[in-house]
Motif scaffolding. Structure first.
Motif, mmCIF file in Angstrom:
data_model
loop_
_atom_site.group_PDB
_atom_site.id
_atom_site.type_symbol
_atom_site.label_atom_id
_atom_site.label_comp_id
_atom_site.label_asym_id
_atom_site.label_seq_id
_atom_site.Cartn_x
_atom_site.Cartn_y
_atom_site.Cartn_z
ATOM 1 N N ILE A 235 0.843 -1.197 0.000
ATOM 2 C CA ILE A 235 0.000 0.000 0.000
ATOM 3 C C ILE A 235 0.880 1.250 0.000
ATOM 4 N N SER A 236 0.489 2.226 -0.806
ATOM 5 C CA SER A 236 1.179 3.523 -0.821
ATOM 6 C C SER A 236 0.220 4.612 -0.358
ATOM 7 N N PHE A 237 0.755 5.601 0.364
ATOM 8 C CA PHE A 237 -0.055 6.703 0.861
ATOM 9 C C PHE A 237 0.502 8.026 0.346
ATOM 10 N N ALA A 238 -0.382 8.921 -0.078
ATOM 11 C CA ALA A 238 0.031 10.221 -0.597
ATOM 12 C C ALA A 238 -0.980 11.271 -0.171
ATOM 13 N N PRO A 239 -0.540 12.520 0.053
ATOM 14 C CA PRO A 239 -1.478 13.588 0.411
ATOM 15 C C PRO A 239 -2.549 13.756 -0.659
ATOM 16 N N HIS A 240 -3.766 14.097 -0.216
ATOM 17 C CA HIS A 240 -4.894 14.233 -1.126
ATOM 18 C C HIS A 240 -5.601 15.552 -0.844
ATOM 19 N N GLN A 241 -6.059 16.209 -1.887
ATOM 20 C CA GLN A 241 -6.731 17.492 -1.745
ATOM 21 C C GLN A 241 -8.146 17.393 -2.295
ATOM 22 N N ILE A 242 -9.149 17.709 -1.462
ATOM 23 C CA ILE A 242 -10.527 17.749 -1.939
ATOM 24 C C ILE A 242 -10.694 18.971 -2.824
#
Length: 243
Positions: free
Chosen positions: A34-41
């Motif tokens: 699993i990879s995690f990255a910042p997300h912007q709504i």
């Protein structure tokens, strides 16, 4: 999609879900790759557009929206936050989920997300222009109901958070026997501090009978109410504690 492990934890197969967006700090543990990255709504940035008033309002209320992370890959992730109760909402085509950012734990990435305004109105509490934006901000600060709300739509699922448990309140009549349009829309009025989300075809509006000076001088009380009108379900928590 999301599966409840117990009343406070959900798990999800990220690959099968097509990616998962969750509030920062919600991931408990995972297995697999699993990879995690910042997300912007979309629309949550301080420069929200819509002219100078909305840009200023966006800067004023930038703290309303929790930072989120996008999980992708193949594996299973467990999510939970601060020991709060969780509830899974399975989204249906045509339905809309409007949820306070602090009460949204996670959602499948395929859902369309945006930021919508929940301005106060009535009794001098609303109005347009600069004063309307300022009044809306003051009402939101006093009640715990934000000036902006996260809106989700499409095919997928979302996980809500609550302090003290969930209440599901139906709004409006059932669908007609032919499966056509809903019957006459209904209305329910809830305490803004207890409000979690509205699902279906439900519009929300913060109303107050207080004037601007009264709101600043007295605090919120029961005079500030969130009106939910339409056909669907309104979720409230059995507490007025802000998440």
């Amino acid at each position: 999609m999301f599966e409840k492990v117990n009343g406070k934890v959900v798990k999800v197969n990220v690959g099968m879900a097509g990616g998962v967006v969750a509030r920062n700090g919600a991931m408990l543990f995972y297995t697999g790759d699993i990879s995690f990255a910042p997300h912007q709504i979309p629309g949550a940035a301080p420069g929200m557009g819509g002219g100078g008033i909305m840009r200023m309002a966006g800067r004023m209320m930038a703290g309303e929206h929790e930072r989120t992370m996008l999980a992708t890959g193949n594996g299973e992730v467990h999510y939970g936050f601060a020991g709060l109760e969780v509830h899974v909402v399975q989204m249906q085509p045509g339905a809309v989920l409007r949820v306070e950012a602090s009460r949204l734990l996670a959602n499948t990435a395929a859902l369309q997300s945006s930021i919508v305004s929940v301005m106060s109105s009535g009794g001098g509490g609303g109005g347009g222009g600069l004063m309307g934006a300022l009044r809306g901000a003051a009402s939101g600060a006093l009640t715990g109901q934000g000036m902006f709300t996260t809106q989700l739509s499409g095919q997928g699922a979302a996980v809500l958070l609550a302090h003290g448990g969930f209440l599901e309140l139906p709004v409006g009549g059932p669908l007609s026997p032919s499966g056509g349009n809903p019957q006459t829309p209904g209305q329910i009025v809830v305490d803004p501090q207890a409000f979690i989300a509205a699902y279906g075809n439900v519009q929300t509006e913060l109303k107050t009978a207080l004037s601007w000076r009264d709101a600043v001088g007295r605090g919120s009380g029961e005079a500030m109410q969130l009106h939910c009108v339409g056909q669907g379900v309104v979720y409230v928590q059995a507490s007025e504690e802000k998440l």
